[in-house]
Each structure stands twice: as structure tokens, then as C-alpha cells.
Design a protein around this motif. Structure first.
Motif, PDB file in Angstrom:
ATOM      1  N   PRO A 191       6.853  12.649   8.419  1.00 46.92           N
ATOM      2  CA  PRO A 191       7.337  11.263   8.466  1.00 46.92           C
ATOM      3  C   PRO A 191       6.609  10.377   7.451  1.00 46.92           C
ATOM      4  O   PRO A 191       5.476  10.671   7.061  1.00 46.92           O
ATOM      5  CB  PRO A 191       6.997  10.816   9.890  1.00 46.92           C
ATOM      6  N   LYS A 192       7.303   9.320   7.069  1.00 44.62           N
ATOM      7  CA  LYS A 192       6.686   8.333   6.158  1.00 44.62           C
ATOM      8  C   LYS A 192       5.400   7.811   6.808  1.00 44.62           C
ATOM      9  O   LYS A 192       5.322   7.690   8.027  1.00 44.62           O
ATOM     10  CB  LYS A 192       7.636   7.147   5.953  1.00 44.62           C
ATOM     11  N   GLY A 193       4.417   7.535   5.989  1.00 45.52           N
ATOM     12  CA  GLY A 193       3.166   7.008   6.543  1.00 45.52           C
ATOM     13  C   GLY A 193       2.131   8.107   6.722  1.00 45.52           C
ATOM     14  O   GLY A 193       0.959   7.824   6.919  1.00 45.52           O
ATOM     15  N   ILE A 194       2.561   9.372   6.670  1.00 44.51           N
ATOM     16  CA  ILE A 194       1.590  10.472   6.748  1.00 44.51           C
ATOM     17  C   ILE A 194       1.466  11.076   5.352  1.00 44.51           C
ATOM     18  O   ILE A 194       2.476  11.373   4.690  1.00 44.51           O
ATOM     19  CB  ILE A 194       2.030  11.534   7.773  1.00 44.51           C
ATOM     20  N   ASP A 195       0.235  11.213   4.928  1.00 48.31           N
ATOM     21  CA  ASP A 195      -0.044  11.709   3.578  1.00 48.31           C
ATOM     22  C   ASP A 195       0.087  13.240   3.581  1.00 48.31           C
ATOM     23  O   ASP A 195      -0.834  13.959   3.970  1.00 48.31           O
ATOM     24  CB  ASP A 195      -1.466  11.266   3.192  1.00 48.31           C
ATOM     25  N   ALA A 196       1.260  13.719   3.123  1.00 45.18           N
ATOM     26  CA  ALA A 196       1.551  15.161   3.203  1.00 45.18           C
ATOM     27  C   ALA A 196       0.568  15.973   2.369  1.00 45.18           C
ATOM     28  O   ALA A 196       0.182  17.079   2.755  1.00 45.18           O
ATOM     29  CB  ALA A 196       2.988  15.427   2.749  1.00 45.18           C
ATOM     30  N   VAL A 197       0.154  15.424   1.231  1.00 41.18           N
ATOM     31  CA  VAL A 197      -0.768  16.173   0.361  1.00 41.18           C
ATOM     32  C   VAL A 197      -2.091  16.381   1.094  1.00 41.18           C
ATOM     33  O   VAL A 197      -2.631  17.489   1.136  1.00 41.18           O
ATOM     34  CB  VAL A 197      -0.976  15.426  -0.978  1.00 41.18           C
ATOM     35  N   ARG A 198      -2.597  15.311   1.714  1.00 39.74           N
ATOM     36  CA  ARG A 198      -3.865  15.430   2.453  1.00 39.74           C
ATOM     37  C   ARG A 198      -3.740  16.469   3.572  1.00 39.74           C
ATOM     38  O   ARG A 198      -4.617  17.312   3.763  1.00 39.74           O
ATOM     39  CB  ARG A 198      -4.254  14.062   3.042  1.00 39.74           C
ATOM     40  N   VAL A 199      -2.619  16.389   4.294  1.00 42.59           N
ATOM     41  CA  VAL A 199      -2.416  17.287   5.435  1.00 42.59           C
ATOM     42  C   VAL A 199      -2.341  18.749   4.968  1.00 42.59           C
ATOM     43  O   VAL A 199      -3.016  19.630   5.514  1.00 42.59           O
ATOM     44  CB  VAL A 199      -1.140  16.870   6.204  1.00 42.59           C
ATOM     45  N   LEU A 200      -1.550  19.006   3.937  1.00 43.05           N
ATOM     46  CA  LEU A 200      -1.401  20.397   3.483  1.00 43.05           C
ATOM     47  C   LEU A 200      -2.704  20.931   2.893  1.00 43.05           C
ATOM     48  O   LEU A 200      -3.034  22.102   3.067  1.00 43.05           O
ATOM     49  CB  LEU A 200      -0.271  20.519   2.449  1.00 43.05           C
ATOM     50  N   ASP A 201      -3.447  20.067   2.222  1.00 42.36           N
ATOM     51  CA  ASP A 201      -4.724  20.497   1.622  1.00 42.36           C
ATOM     52  C   ASP A 201      -5.765  20.850   2.682  1.00 42.36           C
ATOM     53  O   ASP A 201      -6.754  21.513   2.389  1.00 42.36           O
ATOM     54  CB  ASP A 201      -5.303  19.401   0.714  1.00 42.36           C
ATOM     55  N   LEU A 202      -5.528  20.371   3.901  1.00 33.94           N
ATOM     56  CA  LEU A 202      -6.496  20.582   4.963  1.00 33.94           C
ATOM     57  C   LEU A 202      -6.357  21.941   5.631  1.00 33.94           C
ATOM     58  O   LEU A 202      -7.263  22.416   6.316  1.00 33.94           O
ATOM     59  CB  LEU A 202      -6.226  19.498   6.003  1.00 33.94           C
ATOM     60  N   ILE A 203      -5.197  22.568   5.435  1.00 28.60           N
ATOM     61  CA  ILE A 203      -4.998  23.883   6.081  1.00 28.60           C
ATOM     62  C   ILE A 203      -5.965  24.882   5.458  1.00 28.60           C
ATOM     63  O   ILE A 203      -6.081  24.961   4.230  1.00 28.60           O
ATOM     64  CB  ILE A 203      -3.529  24.347   5.919  1.00 28.60           C
ATOM     65  N   GLU A 204      -6.637  25.623   6.314  1.00 25.13           N
ATOM     66  CA  GLU A 204      -7.562  26.657   5.856  1.00 25.13           C
ATOM     67  C   GLU A 204      -6.783  27.634   4.938  1.00 25.13           C
ATOM     68  O   GLU A 204      -5.771  28.205   5.351  1.00 25.13           O
ATOM     69  CB  GLU A 204      -8.123  27.349   7.117  1.00 25.13           C
ATOM     70  N   PRO A 205      -7.215  27.804   3.668  1.00 26.88           N
ATOM     71  CA  PRO A 205      -6.419  28.606   2.729  1.00 26.88           C
ATOM     72  C   PRO A 205      -6.105  30.021   3.214  1.00 26.88           C
ATOM     73  O   PRO A 205      -5.016  30.529   2.959  1.00 26.88           O
ATOM     74  CB  PRO A 205      -7.292  28.639   1.464  1.00 26.88           C
ATOM     75  N   SER A 206      -7.025  30.628   3.964  1.00 25.17           N
ATOM     76  CA  SER A 206      -6.758  32.005   4.420  1.00 25.17           C
ATOM     77  C   SER A 206      -5.685  32.044   5.511  1.00 25.17           C
ATOM     78  O   SER A 206      -5.194  33.107   5.868  1.00 25.17           O
ATOM     79  CB  SER A 206      -8.046  32.653   4.943  1.00 25.17           C
ATOM     80  N   LYS A 207      -5.323  30.865   6.060  1.00 27.70           N
ATOM     81  CA  LYS A 207      -4.266  30.794   7.082  1.00 27.70           C
ATOM     82  C   LYS A 207      -3.000  30.122   6.540  1.00 27.70           C
ATOM     83  O   LYS A 207      -2.045  29.881   7.277  1.00 27.70           O
ATOM     84  CB  LYS A 207      -4.765  29.996   8.302  1.00 27.70           C
TER      85      LYS A 207
END
Ligand code: NDP
Length: 291
Positions: A102-118
């Protein structure tokens, strides 16, 4: 002569059966099953269907699939906190956040937070970077990975071939181009500013259309005998008010010219979920091997 139709539905079944066998072997070896957690924010009807299908597909191959539905009003911090919990949980091997957020959520920040091995979607900069650098160990974005399996089905000779990818998104076009490059094709990436797109496409021994424009690629854009992979999924309005799912390629024209072609539906689409399952098993196996 009419092109060979590359049956993505049947190939996806083959991949799912491979994953099912892999999950059985994983369970025997490690005493647990791989886990895929899918996070959905809001109730966009398309996203609800996609995420339920992902949960169902993972359970069908013997994994533990779980869907987390958060309200559309959820704060970014709550979503971030949930992702941190999933990152830390050793029973979880794959995490996927359904887009769009949804608008208002920073998708880049959220996706970057996922543990890369997962990161079974392969969108994290670390996985995208490993792919671009040609290093082993990247989790590769599911749709382009599925396209590569379809190219194998077509027996496409990629080494030295001219490959044209139309579209340069981070989730399809760019990783697709990287995979073709890694397979020693000579790769051109076309986009909305490309001059003489039909002429560029006509050079392609392998043409991948990932644009999002219904039936844009016409039959006379295709080199005779080329392998055509149509990633597009577009709803075409019909005179009776109904809609039909069509690709980015004008299929009826293209099949008269191409050597092989994927249909829409039944081509790339089914492969995407199958490759998500394959990525989850891969992520689980790698994480387990590190322990
Ligand atoms: P994006 O909208 O993110 O990217 C589209 C790309 O196409 C952009 O690079 C854009 O260029 C380019 N483009 C747009 N218009 C033209 C044009 N007239 N001529 C040449 N290039 C053009 O889309 P996605 O990559 O996410 O998806 C592409 C398609 O694939 C969509 O139909 C989507 O639904 C489908 N899809 C299917 C999946 C499946 O599982 N089958 C999975 C993911 C996507 P520019 O960069 O210059 O703007």
C-alpha cells in the motif's frame, strides 16, 4: 509452419514433482520440512488469489506454507517488526512479501530487510548483485528462472545467440538479461525509449517480451524460427464486456513465424510459482548445510 508450443503448465508440474521429491529427501535427512512464509498487506483481490495459491502450492509439495495477512492500515514499523521475527525464526526458509505494498509503505526498505538467504523472490540487492556479478549462490527471481527452464524445454541454443529482452524491470527484464548473458547469449535489453523496436526484435534468435502491453509484439517483428517467451499478462477487454488474458505477443501471428513460443495463459505464468517452490527448497538446503 506453426511454432512448437512450449507448455509451461506441464513443465511446471515436472518442476513441482522434482521439488516434492526434494522435500521428501530433505525431511528424511534433516527431520523437518522447508517453510515458506508469505506476507500480504491489504486485501487486493488479485494479491489475495496469488498469495493463497503460493501457500497452497507449498503445502501441496509437502512444505510448510503460511500466509500472514496484515491490514491495509498496518504501519511500516509493524510490518518491519513482523519481518524481523520471520528472519530470526529458524523454521522459516523462505520469506516473500507480496507486491504492490500500500501507499505510504516504503517497499524498497521492506524488501531490503528480508534476510538474503531467505529471499526466495530473489529481489534483495545481495541476490540481484550476486546474479549480476555471475557469482554462485544467488536466489534468482522466479519468473526469469522459469523462462530459462522454458528455454531449455525449447532446446534453445543460447551460446552465441542474439537474445533480445523487451522490458528492463528489476523483477523480470534485468534478471532475465543477466541469466541470458550468463548462458553466453549476446543480449540486447530494449525498453520504452528504444528506437526501431520492431527492427531490434527482428534480430532476435531468442525474444523475451516482458512489457505489460497487450499483443504489442507483432508477427512481423519476429525472426523466422526464433524462440519467443511471452511474460506479459494483460487483461484484454472483449466486446461482450468480458475480459481475456493475453500476453505481450500477438500469439496467432507470432506462432506462424516463430520456431517455438509460450502461450498465455499456460506458459510463463505457471512456471513462476513452480520456481518459487524450487527456490524455497534451495534456500532451505543451503541454510541447513551451513549449520
Ligand atoms: P514493468 O511495468 O515494471 O516494466 C515494463 C517494462 O516494459 C519497462 O522496462 C518499460 O520500459 C517497458 N515498456 C513499456 N512500454 C514499452 C513500449 N511501448 N516499448 C518497449 N518497452 C516498453 O513490468 P514487469 O516487468 O513487472 O512486468 C512485465 C509484464 O510481465 C506485465 O504484463 C506483468 O503482468 C507480467 N508479469 C508476469 C509474470 C508471470 O508470472 N507470468 C510475473 C511478473 C510480471 P521503461 O523502463 O523505459 O519504462
Amino acid at each position: 509452419m506453426s511454432a512448437r508450443i512450449l507448455d509451461g503448465k506441464a513443465l511446471a508440474e515436472t518442476v513441482r514433482a522434482e521439488v516434492r521429491r526434494g522435500v521428501d529427501a530433505f525431511r528424511t535427512r534433516y527431520g523437518r520440512v522447508p517453510g515458506l512464509d508469505v506476507v500480504l498487506v491489504g486485501e487486493d483481490p488479485g494479491s489475495v488469489v496469488y498469495t493463497r495459491n503460493k501457500e497452497k502450492a507449498s503445502n501441496e509439495v509437502g512444505m510448510r506454507g503460511k500466509l500472514h495477512v496484515l491490514p491495509v492500515s498496518v504501519s511500516e514499523e509493524t510490518l518491519v517488526a513482523r519481518l524481523r521475527e520471520l528472519n530470526a525464526d529458524p523454521a522459516i526458509d523462505g520469506i516473500l512479501v507480496q507486491l504492490p505494498l500500500p501507499k505510504g509503505i516504503d517497499a524498497v526498505r521492506v524488501l531490503d530487510l528480508i534476510e538474503p538467504s531467505k529471499d526466495v523472490d530473489g529481489f534483495h540487492p545481495m541476490n540481484a548483485g550476486f546474479l549480476a556479478l555471475g557469482r554462485p549462490g544467488a536466489l534468482v527471481a522466479c519468473t526469469p528462472a522459469g523462462c530459462m527452464r522454458l528455454l531449455s524445454l525449447a532446446d534453445a541454443k543460447l551460446e552465441g545467440a542474439n537474445a533480445v529482452v523487451v522490458g528492463r524491470s528489476n523483477i523480470v527484464g534485468k534478471p532475465m538479461a543477466q541469466l541470458l548473458l550468463a548462458a553466453n547469449a549476446t543480449v540486447t535489453v530494449a525498453h520504452s525509449k528504444t528506437r526501431d523496436l520492431p527492427g531490434v526484435c527482428r534480430q532476435a534468435d531468442v525474444l523475451v517480451a516482458a512489457v505489460g502491453r497487450a499483443q504489442m509484439v507483432r508477427g512481423d517483428w519476429i525472426k523466422p524460427g526464433a524462440v519467443v517467451i511471452d511474460v506479459g499478462m494483460n487483461r484484454l477487454a472483449l466486446p461482450d464486456g468480458k475480459t481475456r488474458l493475453v500476453g505481450d505477443v500477438a500469439f496467432d501471428e507470432a506462432r506462424e513465424v516463430a520456431g517455438s513460443i509460450t502461450p498465455v495463459p499456460g506458459g510463463v505464468g505457471p512456471m513462476t510459482i513452480a520456481m518459487l517452490l524450487a527456490n524455497t527448497l534451495e534456500a532451505a538446503t543451503r541454510r541447513q548445510a551451513r549449520h
